[in-house]
Scaffold this motif. Sequence first.
Motif, PDB file in Angstrom:
ATOM      1  N   GLU A  83       0.810  -1.215   0.000  1.00 28.54           N
ATOM      2  CA  GLU A  83       0.000   0.000   0.000  1.00 28.54           C
ATOM      3  C   GLU A  83       0.850   1.276   0.000  1.00 28.54           C
ATOM      4  OE1 GLU A  83       0.120  -1.663   4.257  1.00 28.54           O
ATOM      5  OE2 GLU A  83      -0.166  -2.443   2.223  1.00 28.54           O
ATOM      6  N   ARG A  86       2.528   3.431  -4.847  1.00 28.36           N
ATOM      7  CA  ARG A  86       1.381   3.968  -5.600  1.00 28.36           C
ATOM      8  C   ARG A  86       1.304   3.362  -6.997  1.00 28.36           C
ATOM      9  NH1 ARG A  86      -0.121   8.987  -3.357  1.00 28.36           N
ATOM     10  NH2 ARG A  86       0.629   9.079  -1.216  1.00 28.36           N
ATOM     11  N   THR A  87       2.461   3.279  -7.676  1.00 31.03           N
ATOM     12  CA  THR A  87       2.496   2.702  -9.022  1.00 31.03           C
ATOM     13  C   THR A  87       3.716   1.811  -9.181  1.00 31.03           C
ATOM     14  OG1 THR A  87       3.702   4.600  -9.962  1.00 31.03           O
ATOM     15  CG2 THR A  87       1.296   4.642 -10.120  1.00 31.03           C
ATOM     16  N   ASP A 263       7.000   4.876  -5.252  1.00 28.61           N
ATOM     17  CA  ASP A 263       6.832   4.294  -6.586  1.00 28.61           C
ATOM     18  C   ASP A 263       8.070   3.479  -6.953  1.00 28.61           C
ATOM     19  OD1 ASP A 263       4.362   5.440  -6.864  1.00 28.61           O
ATOM     20  OD2 ASP A 263       4.977   6.975  -8.300  1.00 28.61           O
TER      21      ASP A 263
END
Length: 307
Positions: A83, A86-87, A263
């Motif tokens: 979590e 993000r990407t 990320d």
Amino acid sequence: MRPTVGRLLLICALSWAVEAQRFVRFISTDGQEYTGDAILPPHTTDASKSTSAKVIQGDILGEFTITDQVKPIKKLLSPLPNERVRTVRCVGFNYAAHDDEAGQPIPGWPILFYKPFTALNTPSDPIPVTAGYQTQGNFTSTMDYETELVVVIKKEAFNISDDEALDHVLGYSVGHDVSHRGWQIDRGGEPEPQFSMGKGADGWAPWGPAIVSTNVISDPQTLNIWTKVNGETKQNDTTANMIFGVKHLVSFFSMGITLLPGDVIFTGTPSGVNLGKADPVWLVNGDVVEVGLENVGTCTNTITYVN
């Protein structure tokens, strides 16, 4: 007061200790989860071999302190919780020899695709292969391996230059871009492959075993990278052979699309995969895949069929 030689050596040693950051997330013998700075055993830089770590207080994507508290490592987790990522950006065809074996032209700019963060996996847990990816009738399961250097972003980046790129990088891991060529290509549709269904299943992106800080790896383009399947070497190359290096990938992927702390970027795989081979040996249930990166370590995961 003029410092003594001994004091200077102590200062240098303390400075080195603070900077020698191999960020790991782990379960200790007390059942609790910790983030720590892995303590390497003698004669190895593979963080997966670490049995203890100095506990880190704070947020490794922000402000943190490496404490003197040492905890035993019972199990290594992925370096960041899913979590916090993000990407998951991925790069296709970023080594010329891999492009050649796959029958692909050298790209003029980086080829980007995404995996969902649910694809992220630990350095040691099984790689689950559900029924839709197993052999069914005349549809053969064509599971393939891809070892990759992984870049971890530490601060927001938007429209940055190549020269600014590494200032936004926390460090590097090794990752396994698990791939199913049947869903990627054969069932991918025309005229181009469809990456998501062929690469994005849950657990199909093991990574770790640590995030090795840029204090330790100042140049990510000098690292040996490899894959072993059941102990046999299948890929063995150097990140020097990337078509687009880390600096350019970070800069390019910030073009109009914000990169956020946490990320990750899987930077592409070298040659040696099954794709393009006349006699491919696809991964099957029970195969053990090790992906490794010099000065970072290894992830070792087992292909596991599940219902």
